[in-house]
Each structure stands twice: as structure tokens, then as C-alpha cells.
Design a protein around this motif. Structure first.
Motif, PDB file in Angstrom:
ATOM      1  N   LYS A 177     -13.928  -4.482  -8.334  1.00 47.35           N
ATOM      2  CA  LYS A 177     -13.770  -3.465  -9.380  1.00 47.35           C
ATOM      3  C   LYS A 177     -12.573  -3.769 -10.282  1.00 47.35           C
ATOM      4  N   SER A 178     -11.603  -4.499  -9.751  1.00 45.34           N
ATOM      5  CA  SER A 178     -10.365  -4.759 -10.487  1.00 45.34           C
ATOM      6  C   SER A 178     -10.355  -6.088 -11.238  1.00 45.34           C
ATOM      7  N   GLU A 214      -3.044  -0.777  -9.211  1.00 45.05           N
ATOM      8  CA  GLU A 214      -4.249  -0.807  -8.364  1.00 45.05           C
ATOM      9  C   GLU A 214      -4.811  -2.223  -8.303  1.00 45.05           C
ATOM     10  N   LYS A 215      -4.795  -2.922  -9.426  1.00 45.22           N
ATOM     11  CA  LYS A 215      -5.296  -4.300  -9.454  1.00 45.22           C
ATOM     12  C   LYS A 215      -4.486  -5.182  -8.500  1.00 45.22           C
ATOM     13  N   GLU A 233       0.828  -1.221   0.000  1.00 46.93           N
ATOM     14  CA  GLU A 233       0.000   0.000   0.000  1.00 46.93           C
ATOM     15  C   GLU A 233       0.855   1.261   0.000  1.00 46.93           C
ATOM     16  N   ARG A 287     -13.332  -3.314  -3.641  1.00 48.91           N
ATOM     17  CA  ARG A 287     -12.116  -2.859  -4.336  1.00 48.91           C
ATOM     18  C   ARG A 287     -11.618  -3.956  -5.284  1.00 48.91           C
ATOM     19  N   ALA A 288     -11.585  -5.192  -4.801  1.00 45.65           N
ATOM     20  CA  ALA A 288     -11.154  -6.307  -5.644  1.00 45.65           C
ATOM     21  C   ALA A 288     -12.154  -6.553  -6.770  1.00 45.65           C
ATOM     22  N   VAL A 326     -13.014  -3.784   1.074  1.00 46.74           N
ATOM     23  CA  VAL A 326     -11.905  -4.566   0.525  1.00 46.74           C
ATOM     24  C   VAL A 326     -12.411  -5.466  -0.601  1.00 46.74           C
ATOM     25  N   ARG A 384      -2.671  -4.143  -5.903  1.00 46.49           N
ATOM     26  CA  ARG A 384      -2.920  -3.708  -4.519  1.00 46.49           C
ATOM     27  C   ARG A 384      -4.279  -4.212  -4.029  1.00 46.49           C
ATOM     28  N   ALA A 385      -5.285  -4.229  -4.904  1.00 42.88           N
ATOM     29  CA  ALA A 385      -6.601  -4.751  -4.527  1.00 42.88           C
ATOM     30  C   ALA A 385      -6.504  -6.241  -4.197  1.00 42.88           C
TER      31      ALA A 385
END
Length: 156
Positions: free
Chosen positions: A113-114, A83-84, A75, A110-111, A107, A86-87
């Protein structure tokens, strides 16, 4: 101190089944990402054998030493991880630790979305499998250092 058993020696059908499961779980995921996820879970679980394994396999897959070294602080290393990634690593931490007994919605979202739904399913399965390997190896204190890259056909 009591001598610990080798689970895979005393229950020989477990390892081939787990290796197959690991292979199925990570199908469709970028191999570098899978190794980073497996490395991060193994760091959290303090599984020396798996940290050794996934560091070696990540390098063999072309991962850089900088990214391997910084995965524990992903992070804070924005310029090293997408971003993918990090997700995926955030989801790995949430599933591995299960703070308050669940994965927080933010959390998971976020994943989600990726990754498309199939990739997300593969990612969750990969995280679950590495956690199982970590627990088997930590319980028996599997020793690090003897693994060679690709020893288990690129998987565990």
C-alpha cells in the motif's frame, strides 16, 4: 578460538559484485530509507560492521541521530517515522526473521500500500542484499569501526 578468514580477501570478486548488486537493489529508493532498512536488518542480525556502516552512511545522508537511535523501536516512535517508513521497516523485520518461514500477508500488504510495484521490488531486493552482507560479516566476525561514510560509493 579459530582465527576467522576475511571472505572478501580470500574471494576478492565477491565484494565488487555485492556492491554492484546493492547499488542496483536500492536504485529508486530514498537513500535515507535504504540506510534505515539496512540498519534495522543489521541490528536484527547483530552485524556490528554493518550497523557501524549504515549508522555512518545514514548520518552522512542527513539522517538524524534521533531517528537512527529509534529505528529499533520504529513502531513505538510514530512521530519520528512515516507510515511508509514503518511499513518498510516492518517488511525488513519480516524478511530478516522469517518467523514461521514466511512473510505474513498483512506485513506484505502494508508495504504494498505504501510503495508502487517497482519501489517494492527494490525494497525487497535491498533487504535481501543486506541480509547476505550481514551473514558474510557475522560468519567471519568482521570488525566494526574502520568504515568511513561513502567508502563503497554510498553503498556497501
Amino acid at each position: 578460538m579459530t582465527q576467522r578468514i576475511n571472505v572478501y580477501q580470500h574471494a576478492p570478486k565477491i565484494l565488487p559484485l555485492m556492491v554492484r548488486l546493492a547499488g542496483e537493489a536500492s536504485k529508486g529508493l530514498d537513500p535515507k530509507l535504504a540506510h534505515l532498512v539496512e540498519l534495522r536488518a543489521s541490528q536484527i542480525n547483530r552485524c556490528a560492521y554493518c550497523i557501524d556502516m549504515h549508522t555512518k552512511d545514514a548520518r552522512a545522508a542527513g539522517e538524524t541521530d534521533d531517528r537512527i537511535a529509534l529505528v529499533a523501536a520504529f513502531e513505538e516512535a510514530d512521530n519520528f517515522f512515516s507510515e511508509k517508513e514503518r511499513a518498510a521497516l516492518a517488511l525488513t523485520e519480516a524478511i530478516t526473521v522469517l518467523t514461521d518461514g514466511f512473510v505474513p500477508d498483512e506485513v506484505y500488504e502494508r508495504a504494498a500500500k505504501s510503495f508502487d510495484e517497482t519501489e517494492l521490488a527494490q525494497l525487497i531486493a535491498t533487504i535481501a542484499v543486506i541480509n547476505t552482507f550481514n551473514r558474510l560479516n557475522v560468519a567471519t566476525r568482521a570488525e566494526a569501526g574502520s568504515y568511513t561514510p561513502g567508502q563503497f560509493s554510498g553503498q556497501h
